[in-house]
Design a protein around this motif. Structure first.
Motif, PDB file in Angstrom:
ATOM      1  N   TRP A  62      -3.128  14.435 -11.548  1.00  0.00           N
ATOM      2  CA  TRP A  62      -2.082  15.437 -11.418  1.00  0.00           C
ATOM      3  C   TRP A  62      -1.172  15.391 -12.644  1.00  0.00           C
ATOM      4  CZ3 TRP A  62      -3.536  17.582  -6.949  1.00  0.00           C
ATOM      5  CH2 TRP A  62      -4.216  16.778  -6.031  1.00  0.00           C
ATOM      6  N   ASP A  63      -0.616  16.546 -12.963  1.00  0.00           N
ATOM      7  CA  ASP A  63       0.416  16.571 -14.008  1.00  0.00           C
ATOM      8  C   ASP A  63       1.704  15.965 -13.475  1.00  0.00           C
ATOM      9  OD1 ASP A  63      -1.133  17.962 -16.013  1.00  0.00           O
ATOM     10  OD2 ASP A  63      -0.943  19.736 -14.731  1.00  0.00           O
ATOM     11  N   ALA A  64       1.948  16.187 -12.193  1.00  0.00           N
ATOM     12  CA  ALA A  64       3.136  15.613 -11.556  1.00  0.00           C
ATOM     13  C   ALA A  64       2.872  15.389 -10.079  1.00  0.00           C
ATOM     14  CB  ALA A  64       4.340  16.523 -11.732  1.00  0.00           C
ATOM     15  N   VAL A  65       3.373  14.282  -9.565  1.00  0.00           N
ATOM     16  CA  VAL A  65       3.390  14.010  -8.137  1.00  0.00           C
ATOM     17  C   VAL A  65       4.849  13.994  -7.710  1.00  0.00           C
ATOM     18  CG1 VAL A  65       2.935  12.318  -6.328  1.00  0.00           C
ATOM     19  CG2 VAL A  65       1.244  12.705  -8.127  1.00  0.00           C
ATOM     20  N   ILE A  66       5.174  14.767  -6.688  1.00  0.00           N
ATOM     21  CA  ILE A  66       6.551  14.842  -6.204  1.00  0.00           C
ATOM     22  C   ILE A  66       6.577  14.285  -4.785  1.00  0.00           C
ATOM     23  CG2 ILE A  66       8.522  16.333  -5.721  1.00  0.00           C
ATOM     24  CD1 ILE A  66       7.359  18.318  -7.759  1.00  0.00           C
ATOM     25  N   ASP A  67       7.242  13.165  -4.623  1.00  0.00           N
ATOM     26  CA  ASP A  67       7.263  12.431  -3.355  1.00  0.00           C
ATOM     27  C   ASP A  67       8.567  12.725  -2.631  1.00  0.00           C
ATOM     28  OD1 ASP A  67       7.052  10.657  -1.275  1.00  0.00           O
ATOM     29  OD2 ASP A  67       6.377   8.980  -2.514  1.00  0.00           O
ATOM     30  N   THR A  68       8.475  13.505  -1.559  1.00  0.00           N
ATOM     31  CA  THR A  68       9.679  13.943  -0.842  1.00  0.00           C
ATOM     32  C   THR A  68       9.985  13.112   0.389  1.00  0.00           C
ATOM     33  OG1 THR A  68       8.545  15.497   0.643  1.00  0.00           O
ATOM     34  CG2 THR A  68       9.100  16.302  -1.555  1.00  0.00           C
ATOM     35  N   CYS A  69       9.095  12.188   0.772  1.00  0.00           N
ATOM     36  CA  CYS A  69       9.258  11.575   2.095  1.00  0.00           C
ATOM     37  C   CYS A  69       8.938  10.087   2.131  1.00  0.00           C
ATOM     38  CB  CYS A  69       8.404  12.311   3.125  1.00  0.00           C
ATOM     39  SG  CYS A  69       6.661  12.468   2.666  1.00  0.00           S
ATOM     40  N   ALA A  70       9.241   9.374   1.062  1.00  0.00           N
ATOM     41  CA  ALA A  70       9.102   7.916   1.079  1.00  0.00           C
ATOM     42  C   ALA A  70      10.459   7.292   1.362  1.00  0.00           C
ATOM     43  CB  ALA A  70       8.557   7.416  -0.256  1.00  0.00           C
ATOM     44  N   TYR A  71      10.510   6.407   2.332  1.00  0.00           N
ATOM     45  CA  TYR A  71      11.771   5.797   2.726  1.00  0.00           C
ATOM     46  C   TYR A  71      11.778   4.285   2.543  1.00  0.00           C
ATOM     47  CZ  TYR A  71      12.699  10.339   4.764  1.00  0.00           C
ATOM     48  OH  TYR A  71      12.899  11.679   4.923  1.00  0.00           O
ATOM     49  N   THR A  72      10.593   3.675   2.489  1.00  0.00           N
ATOM     50  CA  THR A  72      10.512   2.228   2.386  1.00  0.00           C
ATOM     51  C   THR A  72       9.425   1.840   1.394  1.00  0.00           C
ATOM     52  OG1 THR A  72       8.776   1.759   4.018  1.00  0.00           O
ATOM     53  CG2 THR A  72      10.985   2.229   4.877  1.00  0.00           C
ATOM     54  N   PRO A  73       9.443   0.606   0.911  1.00  0.00           N
ATOM     55  CA  PRO A  73       8.362   0.148   0.029  1.00  0.00           C
ATOM     56  C   PRO A  73       6.978   0.321   0.635  1.00  0.00           C
ATOM     57  CG  PRO A  73      10.198  -1.384  -0.064  1.00  0.00           C
ATOM     58  CD  PRO A  73      10.525  -0.405   1.028  1.00  0.00           C
ATOM     59  N   ALA A  74       6.879   0.163   1.943  1.00  0.00           N
ATOM     60  CA  ALA A  74       5.575   0.294   2.603  1.00  0.00           C
ATOM     61  C   ALA A  74       5.020   1.707   2.513  1.00  0.00           C
ATOM     62  CB  ALA A  74       5.679  -0.136   4.063  1.00  0.00           C
ATOM     63  N   ASP A  75       5.892   2.688   2.252  1.00  0.00           N
ATOM     64  CA  ASP A  75       5.431   4.061   2.071  1.00  0.00           C
ATOM     65  C   ASP A  75       4.793   4.275   0.697  1.00  0.00           C
ATOM     66  OD1 ASP A  75       6.274   4.994   4.572  1.00  0.00           O
ATOM     67  OD2 ASP A  75       8.297   5.412   3.840  1.00  0.00           O
ATOM     68  N   LEU A  76       5.036   3.359  -0.227  1.00  0.00           N
ATOM     69  CA  LEU A  76       4.619   3.549  -1.612  1.00  0.00           C
ATOM     70  C   LEU A  76       3.396   2.729  -2.013  1.00  0.00           C
ATOM     71  CD1 LEU A  76       8.173   3.493  -3.201  1.00  0.00           C
ATOM     72  CD2 LEU A  76       6.720   5.511  -2.895  1.00  0.00           C
ATOM     73  N   ALA A  77       3.351   1.471  -1.610  1.00  0.00           N
ATOM     74  CA  ALA A  77       2.299   0.567  -2.099  1.00  0.00           C
ATOM     75  C   ALA A  77       0.888   1.109  -1.906  1.00  0.00           C
ATOM     76  CB  ALA A  77       2.457  -0.798  -1.434  1.00  0.00           C
ATOM     77  N   PRO A  78       0.528   1.653  -0.746  1.00  0.00           N
ATOM     78  CA  PRO A  78      -0.840   2.150  -0.592  1.00  0.00           C
ATOM     79  C   PRO A  78      -1.163   3.297  -1.552  1.00  0.00           C
ATOM     80  CG  PRO A  78       0.221   1.873   1.539  1.00  0.00           C
ATOM     81  CD  PRO A  78       1.289   1.744   0.515  1.00  0.00           C
ATOM     82  N   LEU A  79      -0.185   4.161  -1.802  1.00  0.00           N
ATOM     83  CA  LEU A  79      -0.408   5.306  -2.682  1.00  0.00           C
ATOM     84  C   LEU A  79      -0.707   4.892  -4.108  1.00  0.00           C
ATOM     85  CD1 LEU A  79       2.368   7.893  -1.718  1.00  0.00           C
ATOM     86  CD2 LEU A  79      -0.087   8.155  -1.409  1.00  0.00           C
ATOM     87  N   PHE A  80       0.035   3.899  -4.586  1.00  0.00           N
ATOM     88  CA  PHE A  80      -0.038   3.568  -6.004  1.00  0.00           C
ATOM     89  C   PHE A  80      -1.381   2.960  -6.404  1.00  0.00           C
ATOM     90  CE2 PHE A  80       4.874   3.206  -6.472  1.00  0.00           C
ATOM     91  CZ  PHE A  80       4.968   4.566  -6.227  1.00  0.00           C
TER      92      PHE A  80
END
Length: 326
Positions: A62-80
């Motif tokens: 993607w040229d850009a990913v816009i994350d509108t609904c991450a609230y905790t670290p656990a919301d991010l680690a799997p994505l990255f």
């Protein structure tokens, strides 16, 4: 641009998608398909839980990913583990700041340093968890990360009803309780102005941290702008409200003036974002559009604010108290 929006069918995300489409970008949505699943049927939807199904994004760029609904670290680690992008935009909050006592914070002001071990988002953990999430984003993407810290967000589709409460109340006839003093400050950002800023920054490959908020204004100016001349304002001071057991935010956009909150609210400086292109519409326009949106919502009960009965009871008690009747 080829943009992935994580979320995208609820409040802030929905406006970001609409802004991206107006700018003729290609948009894909990744979400669980729970909130407003029928929104944007013309777009590509990748259905999945960000914590369990992030592998669905593998092999895509993607040229850009816009994350509108991450609230905790656990919301991010799997994505990255699976995201490949030139820019990662993280929607954070001004609730990350630790000190409002010395004036409105800038982007370089101290943030909360409380570490939260669990994954439960509450009023107390919301800010600290967002701080932790910001750090993870910056560590992962560095100069390819854009952190957006909005103030209270207003506009159509708002599920919190904080600004909506005032847009509706101040357009009704009769007495309306206005908390605190006339000069005390309030601040917000229209979701559409936030969305336009995010898309503009994505186009410019903007990075770093931005407070995204309209200019703070006094409560008297706010009520005049948001109202339509129907309501009869009754100003009730902080001391009385506290005496009656009213807590901060029981009345939307109200925090008692104190050493910790000398402006009677949480406000931030927005000069950096304005220099980068942030443009904010008038509060009267936001309020008008909210009222038009409310007309289309059948039997919608507001989630914020005192009941009409409680408000009128407080007004009557306040008058009695001031006249020496209590």
């Amino acid at each position: 641009m080829n943009i992935l929006v994580i979320g995208g069918t609820s409040f802030v995300g929905r406006h970001i998608v609409e802004a991206a489409l107006r700018a003729n970008h290609q948009v894909t949505l990744f979400n669980r398909g729970v909130s407003n699943p029928d929104a944007f049927p013309e777009l590509r939807h990748i259905t999945g839980d960000r914590r369990k199904d992030a592998e669905k994004l593998s092999g895509l760029a993607w040229d850009a990913v816009i994350d509108t609904c991450a609230y905790t670290p656990a919301d991010l680690a799997p994505l990255f583990k699976h995201i490949k992008t030139e820019l990662y935009v993280f929607i954070s909050t001004i609730s990350v700041y630790s000190d409002y006592s010395n004036g409105a914070p800038t982007e370089t002001s101290q943030v909360l340093d409380k570490h939260v071990e669990n994954d439960e988002v509450t009023g107390e953990t919301y800010g600290p968890l967002k701080v932790q999430a910001e750090k993870i984003v910056m560590d992962a993407f560095g100069s390819r990360a854009l952190i957006v810290r909005p103030s209270i967000v207003a506009g159509p589709y708002d599920p919190t009803d904080r600004f909506t409460f005032w847009a509706k109340k101040l357009a009704e006839s009769g007495e309306a309780l206005i908390p605190g003093s006339k000069p005390r400050k309030v601040q917000w950002i229209d979701a559409r102005d936030l969305a336009n800023f995010v898309i503009h920054q994505a186009e410019e490959k903007g990075c770093g941290i931005f407070n995204v908020a309209a200019d703070a204004v006094g409560m008297e100016e706010f009520t005049t702008a948001v109202g339509s001349g129907q309501a009869d304002a009754v100003w009730v001071d902080d001391a009385f409200l506290l005496r009656e057991g009213i807590k901060p935010f029981d009345i939307p956009l109200w925090i008692p003036i104190s050493d910790e909150h000398p402006e009677g609210f949480i406000t931030v400086q927005n000069a950096k974002a304005k220099k980068a292109g942030l443009q904010c519409r008038a509060a009267s326009e936001t309020a008008r559009d909210i009222r038009e949106w409310l007309k289309r919502q059948e039997n919608r009960q507001l989630k914020a604010g005192l009941s009409r009965e409680k408000e009128q009871e407080l007004i009557a008690d306040f008058r009695s108290y001031n006249s020496g009747g209590d």
